[in-house]
Design a protein around this motif. Structure first.
Motif, short mmCIF file in Angstrom:
data_model
loop_
_atom_site.label_atom_id
_atom_site.label_comp_id
_atom_site.label_asym_id
_atom_site.label_seq_id
_atom_site.Cartn_x
_atom_site.Cartn_y
_atom_site.Cartn_z
N ARG A 58 0.81 -1.22 0.00
CA ARG A 58 0.00 0.00 0.00
C ARG A 58 0.84 1.26 0.00
N GLY A 59 2.16 1.12 0.10
CA GLY A 59 3.02 2.28 0.04
C GLY A 59 3.03 3.14 1.29
N VAL A 60 2.58 2.58 2.42
CA VAL A 60 2.55 3.34 3.67
C VAL A 60 3.74 2.92 4.53
N PRO A 61 4.60 3.87 4.93
CA PRO A 61 5.76 3.51 5.75
C PRO A 61 5.35 3.08 7.15
N LEU A 62 6.26 2.35 7.80
CA LEU A 62 6.01 1.77 9.11
C LEU A 62 7.16 2.10 10.04
N ALA A 63 6.83 2.46 11.27
CA ALA A 63 7.83 2.60 12.34
C ALA A 63 7.49 1.60 13.43
N ILE A 64 8.51 0.96 13.98
CA ILE A 64 8.31 -0.12 14.94
C ILE A 64 8.90 0.27 16.29
N VAL A 65 8.11 0.07 17.34
CA VAL A 65 8.59 0.24 18.71
C VAL A 65 8.45 -1.12 19.39
N PRO A 66 9.54 -1.89 19.50
CA PRO A 66 9.44 -3.25 20.05
C PRO A 66 9.03 -3.24 21.52
N MET A 67 7.92 -3.91 21.82
CA MET A 67 7.44 -3.98 23.20
C MET A 67 6.89 -5.37 23.50
N GLY A 68 7.46 -6.38 22.81
CA GLY A 68 7.02 -7.75 23.02
C GLY A 68 8.01 -8.53 23.86
N THR A 69 7.96 -9.85 23.72
CA THR A 69 8.83 -10.74 24.48
C THR A 69 10.14 -11.00 23.76
N ALA A 70 10.07 -11.47 22.51
CA ALA A 70 11.27 -11.81 21.76
C ALA A 70 11.81 -10.63 20.96
N ASN A 71 10.92 -9.90 20.28
CA ASN A 71 11.32 -8.73 19.47
C ASN A 71 12.41 -9.09 18.46
N ASN A 72 12.21 -10.19 17.74
CA ASN A 72 13.21 -10.60 16.75
C ASN A 72 13.31 -9.61 15.59
N ILE A 73 12.18 -9.03 15.20
CA ILE A 73 12.20 -8.07 14.09
C ILE A 73 12.92 -6.80 14.51
N GLY A 74 12.58 -6.27 15.68
CA GLY A 74 13.27 -5.08 16.17
C GLY A 74 14.74 -5.32 16.36
N GLY A 75 15.11 -6.49 16.89
CA GLY A 75 16.52 -6.80 17.09
C GLY A 75 17.30 -6.83 15.79
N ALA A 76 16.67 -7.35 14.72
CA ALA A 76 17.33 -7.41 13.42
C ALA A 76 17.58 -6.02 12.85
N LEU A 77 16.82 -5.04 13.34
CA LEU A 77 16.94 -3.66 12.85
C LEU A 77 17.74 -2.78 13.80
N GLY A 78 18.25 -3.34 14.86
CA GLY A 78 19.00 -2.55 15.84
C GLY A 78 18.11 -1.72 16.74
#
Length: 302
Positions: A58-78
């Motif tokens: 859809r062409g909409v950018p995303l910002a992530i604030v990791p607030m879960g248990t594993a946060n594997n996606i956030g960790g991969a992005l620093g």
């Protein structure tokens, strides 16, 4: 941190922010029917996946604030540290892209953000059922039960059009991030921003016991075991027996054997990262000879 605090921090960073509470997938559908110019998702990997499922293409950018248990996606992005600092860094965001793993199977088309695979991990997830709530004890008992009923079978695997000569395997994982599940770092060199998929294969070998697997995972040295190989590719075909196959934390099964096709879709998502975030160091792509990428090449650490 409350939703009101998150909203206030975004407003302080210069955004006309509006918090939309979601308690169900129907709520999320309504919230993202008009996503605005930027979607900020605060939550764990499952929440990020559900959001991406509704934003991809859809062409909409995303910002992530990791607030879960594993946060594997956030960790991969620093993306580590205090959520307030991460949100404050969005005052001057850095725009990056994130690859999607795309899958075609008998159930249709789907995607993954972390990893997809067959074998002991998928079998354990099928017994564990993440929807039933998180429990370390239940995870351990699920693994023991999965091991007791798991049946080895030969797999036919093709990487970038070349059939892979591999014996029977205990595990096949196609990784887009270094870790999946409860922070299992199966592919420490994988990156969701490099246009490649890292394929981890653990072959059946009675000489390697469970203790060595666990030690390898804890020390990020799993690939050093004699029965573990890591390949890098853009496309993979798997002749699947229909037993549990996972896409991130979701399980797929089939009544009959079928073909599964997986590929990387580079830069499928636009991400806004806080200023100053350093992506984990990426390894170079496989060697290229005569203008053609060599399939099944093993990533080499520089």
């Amino acid at each position: 941190m409350s939703s009101a605090e998150l909203e206030a921090l975004l407003i302080g960073a210069g955004y006309a922010a509006r918090h939309v509470p979601t308690e169900s997938l129907e709520d999320l559908d309504r919230a993202l029917s008009d996503p605005g110019d930027l979607v900020v998702v605060a939550g764990g990997d499952g929440t990020v996946r559900a959001t991406v499922a509704r934003l991809a293409g859809r062409g909409v950018p995303l910002a992530i604030v990791p607030m879960g248990t594993a946060n594997n996606i956030g960790g991969a992005l620093g993306l580590v540290g205090d959520p307030a600092e991460l949100l404050g860094g969005l005052a001057e965001p850095e725009r990056k892209t994130y690859d999607l793993g795309w899958v075609r199977g008998p159930w249709g088309e789907d995607f993954f953000l972390e990893g997809a695979g067959w074998g002991l991990f998928a079998a354990t997830m099928a017994v564990y059922d993440p929807e039933a709530g998180k429990s370390p004890f239940r995870a351990l008992t699920s693994f023991v039960q999965a091991v007791s009923i798991f049946q080895l079978c030969p797999l036919r695997i093709s990487l970038d059009g070349e059939e892979l000569d591999e014996p029977v395997v205990l595990l096949l994982e196609v990784m887009n991030t270094p870790a999946l599940g409860p922070r299992l770092r199966l592919a420490p060199e994988a990156s969701p921003c490099d246009g490649w998929l890292d394929v981890v294969l653990i072959r059946e070998d009675g000489r390697v016991g469970l203790t060595r697997y666990l030690t390898g995972l804890l020390q990020n040295r799993l690939e050093e075991l004699p029965n573990v190989t890591v390949h890098r590719c853009k496309r993979l075909q798997l002749e699947w027996d229909g037993s549990p196959f996972h896409l991130d934390a979701e399980i797929r099964t089939a009544e009959h054997p079928a073909l599964i096709e997986l590929e990387v879709r580079p830069a499928a998502l636009e991400l806004w990262l806080p200023a100053g975030i350093q992506l984990p160091e990426e390894t170079p792509p496989p060697a290229v000879q005569d203008g053609k990428t060599q399939p099944g090449a093993t990533p080499q650490t520089p």
